[in-house]
Design a protein around this motif. Structure first.
Motif, mmCIF file in Angstrom:
data_model
loop_
_atom_site.group_PDB
_atom_site.id
_atom_site.type_symbol
_atom_site.label_atom_id
_atom_site.label_comp_id
_atom_site.label_asym_id
_atom_site.label_seq_id
_atom_site.Cartn_x
_atom_site.Cartn_y
_atom_site.Cartn_z
ATOM 1 N N VAL A 80 -10.054 48.508 -42.444
ATOM 2 C CA VAL A 80 -9.256 49.088 -43.528
ATOM 3 C C VAL A 80 -10.175 49.601 -44.630
ATOM 4 C CG1 VAL A 80 -7.605 48.556 -45.351
ATOM 5 C CG2 VAL A 80 -7.197 47.724 -43.039
ATOM 6 N N MET A 81 -11.216 48.807 -44.948
ATOM 7 C CA MET A 81 -12.131 49.243 -45.997
ATOM 8 C C MET A 81 -12.872 50.510 -45.573
ATOM 9 S SD MET A 81 -15.128 47.199 -48.046
ATOM 10 C CE MET A 81 -14.095 46.174 -49.056
ATOM 11 N N PHE A 82 -13.256 50.577 -44.303
ATOM 12 C CA PHE A 82 -13.925 51.785 -43.822
ATOM 13 C C PHE A 82 -12.994 52.992 -43.943
ATOM 14 C CE2 PHE A 82 -16.354 54.734 -41.510
ATOM 15 C CZ PHE A 82 -15.512 55.354 -40.597
ATOM 16 N N ASN A 83 -11.743 52.814 -43.501
ATOM 17 C CA ASN A 83 -10.785 53.925 -43.571
ATOM 18 C C ASN A 83 -10.595 54.377 -45.027
ATOM 19 O OD1 ASN A 83 -10.347 54.031 -40.808
ATOM 20 N ND2 ASN A 83 -8.646 52.577 -40.885
ATOM 21 N N PHE A 84 -10.582 53.407 -45.921
ATOM 22 C CA PHE A 84 -10.429 53.717 -47.350
ATOM 23 C C PHE A 84 -11.613 54.553 -47.831
ATOM 24 C CE2 PHE A 84 -9.108 53.048 -51.673
ATOM 25 C CZ PHE A 84 -10.269 52.884 -52.395
ATOM 26 N N LEU A 85 -12.831 54.096 -47.481
ATOM 27 C CA LEU A 85 -14.026 54.822 -47.910
ATOM 28 C C LEU A 85 -14.054 56.228 -47.314
ATOM 29 C CD1 LEU A 85 -16.664 51.959 -47.538
ATOM 30 C CD2 LEU A 85 -16.079 53.102 -49.664
ATOM 31 N N LYS A 86 -13.628 56.311 -46.083
ATOM 32 C CA LYS A 86 -13.616 57.599 -45.382
ATOM 33 C C LYS A 86 -12.689 58.587 -46.086
ATOM 34 C CE LYS A 86 -15.232 59.643 -41.714
ATOM 35 N NZ LYS A 86 -16.610 60.070 -41.784
ATOM 36 N N LYS A 122 -11.390 58.293 -49.315
ATOM 37 C CA LYS A 122 -11.521 58.486 -50.762
ATOM 38 C C LYS A 122 -12.937 58.824 -51.228
ATOM 39 C CE LYS A 122 -7.329 56.439 -51.577
ATOM 40 N NZ LYS A 122 -6.307 56.486 -52.561
ATOM 41 N N VAL A 123 -13.935 58.364 -50.486
ATOM 42 C CA VAL A 123 -15.312 58.480 -50.979
ATOM 43 C C VAL A 123 -16.140 59.481 -50.169
ATOM 44 C CG1 VAL A 123 -17.430 57.183 -51.453
ATOM 45 C CG2 VAL A 123 -15.219 56.076 -51.760
ATOM 46 N N ASP A 124 -15.932 59.511 -48.865
ATOM 47 C CA ASP A 124 -16.783 60.308 -47.988
ATOM 48 C C ASP A 124 -16.275 61.746 -47.913
ATOM 49 O OD1 ASP A 124 -17.511 60.261 -44.389
ATOM 50 O OD2 ASP A 124 -18.660 61.065 -46.091
#
Lengths: 329, 497, 154
Positions: free
Chosen positions: A171-177, A179-181
């Motif tokens: 979930v954290m990876f998907n979030f970073l993907k 919103k951040v990446d």
């Protein structure tokens, strides 16, 4: 012979219906509930896992404080179907079994439930949400950045591989993907668990990982690893007090905090449900629970029970669905 | 403080009355559970871990670790007596142990297993004592690319187990790999579970082994159950289990070599006793002068397997204690248990909880001695089991298989898998398909896929990572040698003949 | 079912079944999962690659096995242990696990092995009791009681 057989059959039916009615009457009489047999407490993870530790620590506190009137609690680790078999079983319990069965359900399990089954939080009655294990991003000494801003800047022009474990880390990876990446430079190395991620970071396979304080506090204290951002809206304490949250850095919505919950079957009687809610409230606010679990594993205490706990978990589930953030990667 | 001084401090705690008592209790529980068919280290610890919570921390930890060690020891007994490995790490033990038992040499086979386990375990513990932390850090060098190449190299060694028709053997091995795809995919979503919730966690290995090795063996025994071999009618005494000088000369160097292999394998991430057992046996088969007789029932075959899986204990504990990274499935459970007791495995463990850690390591030495003593005394009793008439043994083993399969999964799912495994093992036997490559590939399959995928991710989508990493490159070269050399030698032989 | 000198020419059956399972896995995987995404193997990659290998080698075995008989005899009594397990699974729904085990063992020794009652009970009862002590009392595995047990309040 036929008459005898018929008589026996009729007697059996009468006995069975009397017993069934008796049970129903006891349930609907509104009498105060007390466990009349041992309580089965299912855990969908193997012995020694984080969920199992939580379950057994709480069991220990219950035994110590007598919160469930000295009822025997039998913890069973049934890992079939990554928990799906337990969820299915909880839907078809008899009244008596429903009043004597509990299940440990973490928010990570809810993600798996959403991804792979038809079950939802509303198919259970949440007794209590008791603790949270916040995750954070950490880097090794050899990383080309050592804080979150540095990471975001580095990610604009360079490939970065993030190491993570299971569903709640995904979930954290998907979030970073999302919103951040911005430039599609972030990829994910799924290692299966926190220890696997730690190994990948220490072995310099990756230099960015997702972890929890319980496993990594010694590494953080010694400086071998450094936390750069945590999830949630408030900072963690102790060794992570200087580490900002995603929200502070302008990235709202990373509130998928691994929450440890205890649930019952949907058809649990009202009196039994009230009984467990009162008992778990006492346990969640007790010093024994803080000493046995919260302080040992560096978790955060949460003491919502009954309708509050149900609303909390359902809201968390809705967040996951609405944000399109699932455990799938 | 030097490692030796620290170890002596540990012994001062482990050799106290309570220390020895609880170590002995843990060792005997572990021996017994480990010897139950299919109830090996992982299942044994999972079942017995909650029992240790009833005790105080120091003795609970000692009990837990000696239980873990003794599980590895006990796995050999049902492998030898019943041809059902007590654990996946004893699969290779069945290949030589059971034939020896059939020849009436069950006592000797068990004695060989005990001696080899003792030597292999001691080697693992000594290495853990003096180089544990350093070894754990070396293990970190083995990333996904290295592990993938190593596992592929291991797969080539299955060639010996292919039987007379290599196509059947390869098909069986590939089928085993294919079945590991059932469950949850790499992204966390269901894969090939065909709508079944139970299959979401994949096909569990323990009930499958119980079915394929245990229940199918029982099925095949049925038509011959009234036959009674001469060996089965002889009384077995402890003195009959004594090993000759030549046998000891064969066992000791084999155990030393395979103990070292097991220890090193244990350090590798995710390797564990099964892979250690397999590597030890395969490598020893190639280097031992009796290598061509492995699988026919010789003490060296048992020694290779058992010393490797016991050596693995020390190796697997190195990253577990020093880094908090479990070296195997069993140590993952152990890690959870240690954490329950307040131990925080990791870089500060040896500093903050020095005495407790060293008492744990010392207790392993004590457990090792207790296991060999108890195991030796149990030989006449266990050998008697091998002489019980098949007419009585068959239904009893059937029930034990049922209970073992149910207990491993705590549900009827385990029994269903066991039945499926039994049918598969029976069918394989009737159609002359070898079971060993299927099972071994099944064991390696999920790790292979995990590591391969991780390696490709780390290589940013390029398979060149397998060649860019030096250790991985070395294994690839060895893999090619293993594939090409036998083919070239075979052709040369044909030309000459 | 033992057939002497007249063996069933079914050696092709196992490679055919294995081939079919591999084909099913391959089709389902390609249909439902990603094979490769951005150079990273998806969920379909491993099962499809393995299926191809299985189909190749089981296909070769199939061709070689055509017209050949199964080399080993099949005996009806070989299925008794399977039937015993199925009987325990069925009986436990009514009478619970350990009573079911005891009943099946008694039936086995009496009907199949034709032991005397004394010998049957001398083996079955202590064995079941020991299994109960190990698995229930000592290791604490929970075995659900059957219908009868629930009616009696266990």
């Amino acid at each position: 012979m036929k008459k005898v057989f018929a008589l026996v059959l009729v007697a059996a039916i009468i006995i069975a219906s009397v017993m069934a009615n008796g049970a129903q009457e006891a349930a609907s009489s509104g009498a105060e509930f007390k466990p009349s047999k041992s309580i089965s407490w299912y855990c969908s993870s193997k012995p020694g896992s984080a969920a199992d530790r939580f379950t057994r620590k709480v069991q220990g506190v219950i035994d110590e404080t007598g919160a469930l009137d000295k009822a025997t609690i039998v913890v069973e680790n049934v890992t079939d179907g990554s928990g799906a078999v337990n969820w299915k079983r909880m839907q078809s319990l008899s009244q008596s079994d429903a009043d004597h069965t509990l299940l440990t359900l973490n928010l990570g399990d809810v993600t798996t439930m959403l991804d792979n089954t038809q079950f939802r939080v509303k198919d259970f009655k949440v007794v209590a949400t008791m603790a949270q294990d916040k995750k954070f991003l950490y880097v090794s000494k050899s990383a080309p950045f050592n804080d979150f801003d540095g990471f975001v800047e580095y990610l604009k022009n360079n490939d970065v591989i993030l190491g993570g474990g299971k569903a709640d880390d995904n979930v954290m990876f998907n979030f970073l993907k999302q919103k951040v990446d911005k430039n599609d430079h972030l990829s994910y190395l799924q290692t299966g668990d926190t220890a696997g991620t730690l190994q990948a970071v220490l072995g310099n396979q990756v230099y960015l990982g997702i972890g929890k304080l319980g496993t990594l506090k010694d590494y953080l204290a010694s400086g071998e690893l450094k936390a750069i951002v945590t999830e949630g809206t408030s900072r963690m304490s102790g060794v992570l007090s200087e580490v900002p949250t995603f929200a502070e850095k302008g990235y709202e919505g990373m509130d998928f905090i691994q929450t440890r919950c205890v649930v019952a079957a949907k058809n649990i009687s009202d009196s039994a449900y009230k009984y467990y809610c009162d008992a778990f409230k006492k346990v969640a606010t007790s010093q024994e629970f803080l000493d046995a679990y919260v302080n040992v594993y560096q978790a955060s205490a949460l003491d919502l029970v009954g309708a509050d706990a149900q609303a909390y978990l359902e809201a968390a589930e809705k967040n996951v669905i609405d944000a399109g953030i699932s455990g799938k990667q | 403080m030097s490692a030796l001084q620290s170890l002596l401090t540990g012994f001062s705690i482990a050799l106290s009355f309570k220390g020895i008592l609880y170590c002995a209790i843990g060792a005997m529980m572990g021996l017994f559970i480990g010897s139950l068919p299919g109830m090996g280290a992982v299942t044994g610890i999972a079942l017995l871990l909650p029992l240790t919570f009833k005790f105080e921390p120091a003795v609970g930890i000692i009990m837990l670790c000696s239980l873990y060690y003794a599980n590895m020891y006990g796995g050999a007994y049902s492998a030898i007596i019943l041809n059902i490995p007590g654990d996946s790490s004893a699969i290779m033990t069945t290949l030589d142990g059971y034939p020896m038992a059939c020849r009436g040499q069950a006592g000797k086979a068990i004695m060989s297993a005990n001696l080899a386990s003792f030597i292999g375990g001691t080697i693992g513990m000594v290495i853990l004592t003096f180089t544990g932390t350093w070894l754990a850090r070396i293990g970190l060098k083995f990333g996904p690319a290295e592990m993938t190449s190593l596992l592929l190299l291991a797969m080539t060694s299955l060639g010996w187990a292919m039987g007379q028709d290599p196509y059947k053997g390869i098909a069986a091995a590939m089928f085993g790999l294919l079945l590991t795809a059932v469950g949850v995919g790499m992204g966390g979503s269901a894969r090939l579970n065909f709508g079944s919730y139970s299959l979401l966690s994949g096909i569990p290995f323990v009930p499958l082994v119980i079915g394929m090795f245990g229940l199918s063996q029982v099925i095949l025994m049925m038509p011959k159950r009234h036959e009674r071999s001469k060996a089965a009618t002889e009384v077995i005494h402890l003195r009959d289990s004594r090993l000759s000088k030549e046998e000891i000369k064969g066992i000791v160097p084999t155990s030393v070599r395979c103990g070292l292999i097991g220890t090193i394998t244990g350090v590798l991430p995710g390797a564990g006793g099964t892979i250690a057992n397999f590597f030890g046996y395969m490598l020893e088969k190639r280097v031992n002068r009796k290598g061509d007789r492995f699988g026919t029932g010789i003490v060296e075959g048992i020694a290779a397997s058992e010393s490797a899986n016991n050596g693995c204990v020390g190796g697997a504990l190195a990253p577990t204690l020093a880094l908090g990274i479990p070296g195997s499935g069993a140590t993952a459970l152990l890690l959870g248990g240690l954490t329950m007791w307040g131990l925080t495995p990791g870089p500060m463990l040896y500093v903050k909880q020095h005495d407790l850690v060293w008492s744990v390591i010392a207790s392993l030495y004590v457990a090792n001695i207790i296991c060999i003593c108890v195991g030796t005394l149990l030989i006449p009793i266990m050998a008697k089991v091998s002489r019980v008439r098949s007419t009585i043994l068959i239904p009893l083993i059937t029930v034990i298989c049922f209970l073992g399969a149910y207990s491993s999964e705590r549900s009827m799912y385990g029994v269903v898998i066991m039945l499926a495994g039994a049918c598969l093992g029976y069918i394989f036997n009737k159609f002359d398909w070898p079971s060993a490559p299927f099972l071994l590939a099944f064991v390696l399959g999920s790790t292979l896929e995990d590591k391969f995928r991780q390696a490709i991710v780390l290589g940013h989508g390029s398979p060149m990572i397998f060649i860019q990493k030096p250790i991985s490159l070395l294994f690839i070269i060895l893999l090619l040698i293993c594939l090409i050399v036998p083919a070239v030698m075979g052709r040369r032989k044909k030309k000459v003949s | 079912m033992q057939r002497n000198g007249d063996r069933l020419k079914l050696e092709f059956l196992l490679p055919l079944c294995v081939f079919a399972i591999a084909l099913l896995f391959m089709v389902v995987s390609l249909k439902n999962y990603v094979f490769i995404k951005k150079s990273i193997p998806g969920d379909a990659f491993f099962p499809v690659v393995m299926s191809v290998f299985v189909m190749i080698f089981s296909g070769i075995s199939f061709v070689k096995a055509l017209g050949k008989p199964i080399k080993k005899d099949i005996h009806l009594e070989e299925f008794y242990p399977l039937l015993a397990v199925v009987a325990i699974c069925a009986a436990r729904l009514v009478i619970g696990f350990f009573p079911a085990i005891l009943v099946v063992l008694i039936l086995w020794f009496k009907l199949i092995e034709r032991f005397s009652w004394k010998r049957t009970l001398a083996i079955s009862v202590p064995f079941t009791a020991v299994m109960y002590l190990i698995f229930v009392v000592w290791i604490d595995i929970q075995f659900r009681s059957g219908l009868l047990g629930r009616l009696l309040g266990f």
